[in-house]
Design an enzyme around this catalytic site. Structure first.
Site, mmCIF file in Angstrom:
data_model
loop_
_atom_site.group_PDB
_atom_site.id
_atom_site.type_symbol
_atom_site.label_atom_id
_atom_site.label_comp_id
_atom_site.label_asym_id
_atom_site.label_seq_id
_atom_site.Cartn_x
_atom_site.Cartn_y
_atom_site.Cartn_z
ATOM 1 N N LYS A 43 -4.321 25.775 -25.979
ATOM 2 C CA LYS A 43 -5.172 25.082 -26.937
ATOM 3 C C LYS A 43 -5.943 24.043 -26.148
ATOM 4 C CE LYS A 43 -5.274 21.915 -30.652
ATOM 5 N NZ LYS A 43 -4.551 20.827 -31.297
ATOM 6 N N GLY A 81 -5.228 13.198 -36.704
ATOM 7 C CA GLY A 81 -4.320 12.198 -37.261
ATOM 8 C C GLY A 81 -4.877 11.390 -38.414
ATOM 9 N N GLY A 131 -6.819 16.722 -38.784
ATOM 10 C CA GLY A 131 -7.351 15.970 -39.910
ATOM 11 C C GLY A 131 -6.749 16.323 -41.261
#
Lengths: 252, 308
Positions: free
Chosen positions: A91, A152, A180
């Site tokens: 990622k 976050g 998010g």
């Protein structure tokens, strides 16, 4: 399918900030997730004990480059991840702004190009920008991970129309809403819009009861996906009675 | 005879509790600096409940009483928890996850916080102390009671070596913590202040005479190398948020410790390999060690435990 890997659960879970590895393991089990992401940048080679506990979950590991701000850092971290976890998956996060943790799209595309050429299967953390998405596909990525909102923040899908456009534009490309997400309803909304999966961390890790919240997210993601496949009704302007009015008794 | 291995907070509390029950004890100190040397010295079980399970909160309930009965440096001043205006959601979350607090105007408690934070959570039942002074006090008390410090154990082993016991406890892991000590002559705080932040939470524990301990990072790593620039920057910018006069502070010390931790991060008593273990203090040594030491002393005096 994510790089040829079919998944039953469409929830991907981060592994940071949990009260303990034991709570993390229970949350993973409760969520039903099959893919977990793990950071390496800060923990480095000294993080072996934690990584062994993560491996014991039996999930597929998607190592990430969280905390990297430059192409070079991200590539070094990706190579370390490949060695440590014996996986081609990465990622890719290249942070452009320390406060919002917004991805740096230019460095992201550059790093993606280098890593794809090197045989990595890259999951790029990007914005909903279509052109950046196209450049990432051109660089060799076969998955895109647009943000819902800053990491976050728990703000949910901040640009719903933009994400809808992205979904329509990249028909057939696996799209994962990453970052998010604060509430199961937001994860469900992403799935109803036709995204292939949702990746989140803080909303579960920092819940008062992370295990309960993991279960809630697992079910929401499943429900959202089922709803998308079943065909959601389009909203209508007018009321439309679901029971015919003709023939009803008139009570005077 | 009981041979307590390790002279960190776990070993000292166990030796103290056993000796006070009249059990024969000797202490075998290891070569390493114990993780508890780097601790903040907060006796804050309620605040810890934000992320720690109820077992830890329970263990820590009487910790301040235990220390007060043996050490005269426990300051019963409570804890103030604050957050910057844009991080008020963190304060709400903290309030939801903990008990034993009420919302106050922090300026009523710490004059230096006037105008900096409009509200705070106050945990009146909590306390703090200088952990190094507390450990020195326990060492002196043990010496006064005639507890010998020896090189080679002669009795039933009670292993309190922290991370060094990884050879016996394979599920013990290290959680790296970094801390600093500053002298901030212009800052006057009399109690622990915790600053909540989504990424860089920190706490400040007053040591008196303008000295403050600032802590602490939590990194899943067994690297005990010096503090990183990132950790230093994050913690210093966090305390600068608490009070700008921290910018003029002199940096007296930085430190890195490895917290011995079990997978559930809950400190416990275990029997393994023919010995008793008191380990896995994680970040709760000063809260949990007194409880576990008394628990172990109970079991040993009642004959409920016999690991030999």
């Amino acid at each position: 399918m994510f790089y040829g890997v079919p998944l039953t659960s469409r929830l991907m879970l981060g592994t940071a900030q949990y009260p303990s590895p034991a709570v993390l393991a229970d949350a993973i089990a409760a969520s039903g997730t099959e893919v977990i992401t793990v950071s390496l940048r800060r923990e480095g080679v000294g993080g072996t004990a934690f990584r062994d506990l993560i491996r014991a979950s039996g999930c597929r590991i998607l190592p990430n480059t969280a905390g990297c701000h430059t192409v070079k850092e991200a590539i070094t971290t990706a190579h370390m991840a490949r060695e440590v976890f014996d996986t081609k998956w990465i990622k890719l996060e290249v942070i452009g702004h320390a406060d919002t943790l917004q991805p740096d799209p230019f460095a992201l595309v550059e790093a993606a190009r280098i890593l794809c050429a090197d045989g990595f299967e890259v999951f790029p953390y990007t914005t909903e920008d279509l052109i950046v998405g196209e450049k990432l596909l051109e660089a060799g990525c076969a998955v895109l991970m647009p943000w819902g909102a800053p990491i976050g923040s728990g703000q949910g899908l901040r640009n719903i129309e933009g994400l809808r456009t992205m979904r329509a534009h990249f028909d057939g490309v696996p799209l994962v809403v990453d970052a998010g997400i604060g509430a199961p309803s937001q994860a469900m909304q992403a799935m109803e819009m036709g995204f292939d999966a949702v990746l989140l961390n803080t909303a579960v890790a920092k819940a008062v009861d992370p295990i309960g919240m993991a279960r809630a997210f697992g079910q929401a993601v499943q429900a959202g996906h089922l709803a998308m496949r079943a065909g959601l009704m389009p909203p209508r302007d007018m009321a439309s009675a679901s029971t015919p009015i003709f023939g009803m008794a008139e009570l005077v | 005879m009981y041979s307590v291995l390790g002279a960190g907070v776990a070993g000292l509390c166990v030796a103290t509790a056993l000796s006070e029950r009249g059990l024969p004890v000797e202490l075998v100190a290891g070569p390493d600096i114990p993780a508890s040397h780097w601790a903040g010295g907060m006796l804050a079980p309620m605040c810890e409940g934000e992320s720690a399970p109820p077992e830890v909160v329970h263990m820590g309930k009487h910790a301040a009483d235990w220390w007060s009965a043996r050490f005269d440096g426990v300051h019963w001043r409570g804890t103030l928890v604050v957050a910057s205006p844009r991080d008020q959601a963190e304060l709400l979350r903290f309030a939801r996850a903990t008990r034993g607090h009420h919302t106050v105007d922090p300026a009523q408690y710490e004059a230096d916080l006037k105008g900096r934070f409009s509200r705070a959570l106050y945990f009146p039942e909590e306390a703090h102390m200088d952990p190094r002074a507390a450990m020195a006090c326990l060492r002196q008390r043990l010496a006064d009671r005639g507890v010998a410090t020896v090189k080679t154990p002669k009795g039933q082993i009670i292993d309190c070596r922290g991370l060094a016991a990884r050879d016996q406890l394979p599920d013990l892991r290290a959680v790296r913590g970094e801390m600093l000590v500053v002298h901030a002559a212009d800052v006057h705080l009399t109690r622990t202040v915790r600053l909540l932040h989504p990424r860089f939470p920190c706490y400040v524990v007053p040591r008196g005479h303008g000295i403050y301990m600032i802590g602490a990072t939590m990194v899943e790593s067994d690297d005990d190398g010096p503090i990183t620039a990132r950790a230093l920057m994050e913690m210093l910018s966090a305390v600068y948020t608490i009070h700008p006069a921290f910018a003029e502070a002199q940096l007296l010390e930085t430190g890195t410790g490895l917290r011995p931790s079990f997978p559930d991060n809950i400190p416990c008593i275990r029997e393994a390999g023919g010995r008793i273990h008191v380990n896995g203090m994680y970040r709760h040594g000063y809260l949990a060690a007194p409880y576990l030491a008394e628990e172990l002393a109970d079991r040993l005096t009642k004959g409920l435990m016999n690991a030999s």
